[in-house]
Design a protein around this motif. Structure first.
Motif, PDB file in Angstrom:
ATOM      1  N   ASP A   1       0.862  -1.180   0.000  1.00 15.23           N
ATOM      2  CA  ASP A   1       0.000   0.000   0.000  1.00 15.23           C
ATOM      3  C   ASP A   1       0.901   1.234   0.000  1.00 15.23           C
ATOM      4  O   ASP A   1       1.380   1.660   1.042  1.00 15.23           O
ATOM      5  N   THR A   2       1.142   1.799  -1.183  1.00 24.84           N
ATOM      6  CA  THR A   2       2.118   2.870  -1.349  1.00 24.84           C
ATOM      7  C   THR A   2       1.431   4.126  -1.872  1.00 24.84           C
ATOM      8  O   THR A   2       0.566   4.044  -2.755  1.00 24.84           O
ATOM      9  N   THR A   3       1.789   5.286  -1.350  1.00 19.89           N
ATOM     10  CA  THR A   3       1.266   6.552  -1.846  1.00 19.89           C
ATOM     11  C   THR A   3       2.274   7.183  -2.790  1.00 19.89           C
ATOM     12  O   THR A   3       3.473   7.219  -2.511  1.00 19.89           O
ATOM     13  N   ARG A   4       1.765   7.695  -3.930  1.00 19.20           N
ATOM     14  CA  ARG A   4       2.614   8.255  -4.979  1.00 19.20           C
ATOM     15  C   ARG A   4       2.054   9.632  -5.375  1.00 19.20           C
ATOM     16  O   ARG A   4       1.047   9.707  -6.092  1.00 19.20           O
ATOM     17  N   PRO A   5       2.691  10.723  -4.963  1.00 17.35           N
ATOM     18  CA  PRO A   5       2.206  12.071  -5.296  1.00 17.35           C
ATOM     19  C   PRO A   5       2.325  12.345  -6.801  1.00 17.35           C
ATOM     20  O   PRO A   5       3.190  11.801  -7.487  1.00 17.35           O
TER      21      PRO A   5
END
Length: 252
Positions: A79-83
């Motif tokens: 579960d990774t956040t990528r701006p």
């Protein structure tokens, strides 16, 4: 849900980082076909299960839950956040946000479910822009059952998904009439596959407009999660391999 077999090439969005295209490019035939799929979405909402999407298909989406589709229940693997930022032709930011890139392992099938969504969407003060679609590349050769989740976070789901012809490498989620206007957020997309693992070699392209009927702009994020055959090596596994190599060197 309804599967519409493609009879001719649909003018889907290209791979350029900044796209200048109007709705005229899609052509009357494509508009009629997609419109027919969306017009029957209400009927298929009563059958809220992820639909198989073969290469070349267009499928109207109505949303589903893990209760309606038990194979979607599972444990989160990544579960990774990528701006990201989307800019216009003058290099001005028109919309920014975050891709929440999630992978889940199905409890029933032990295969991977790819569930990204767009969140934390904002526009510069005094301006407006909205999301019109999202394309994900990296699914060539894998089976895909696709919908969006109505039992999780988010406000808006896509109207339809189109899988590219040939090997079915890319999935284009069209928000059509369901545009995402910040601060609204996208619901989790749900692509159930037959892949036993995942890797980070995919690409996600996000499309936005800031004037109806005007140019469409985009940005592409590389290194996103897509299906894979061999599991990604973990940090602990790599550390153990390094330690084993060091021990062998010391014995020589």
């Amino acid at each position: 849900m309804m599967v519409v077999r493609k009879l001719a090439h649909v003018g889907t969005l290209s791979h350029t980082s900044t796209l200048i295209r109007t709705w005229r490019d899609f052509g009357l035939q494509s508009i009629v076909r997609v419109g027919a799929a969306l017009a029957t979405a209400a009927y298929f909402a009563a059958h809220a299960n992820a639909a198989p999407v073969a290469p070349g298909d267009i499928v109207a989406l109505s949303g589903t839950t893990s209760a309606a589709a038990p194979d979607l229940a599972g444990v989160v693997q990544a579960d990774t956040t990528r701006p990201f930022e989307i800019r216009n032709n003058l290099n001005q930011v028109i919309l920014s946000g975050v891709v929440q890139d999630r992978v889940t392992k199905s409890d029933n099938l032990s295969t991977m479910i790819f569930a990204p969504r767009l969140r934390d969407l904002t526009t510069p003060a005094g301006t407006e822009a909205w999301i019109t679609g999202i394309r994900i590349e990296g699914f060539g050769g894998w089976s895909t059952d696709i919908d969006f989740r109505t039992d999780g976070l988010g406000d808006v789901g896509p109207n339809s998904v189109e899988r590219s012809s040939g090997g079915g490498e890319s999935l284009f989620f069209s928000h059509g009439t369901n545009i995402i206007v910040p601060p609204q957020e996208q619901r989790f997309l749900s692509t159930l596959t037959d892949a036993p693992s995942y890797t980070n070699t995919g690409r996600i392209t996000i499309f936005a407009q800031n004037d109806f009927g005007a140019d469409v702009f985009s940005t592409t994020i590389a290194g996103t999660y897509v299906p894979a055959t061999v599991p990604e090596p973990t940090a602990s596994w790599l550390g153990g391999l390094a330690a084993l190599s060091l021990m062998r060197l010391r014995r020589r």
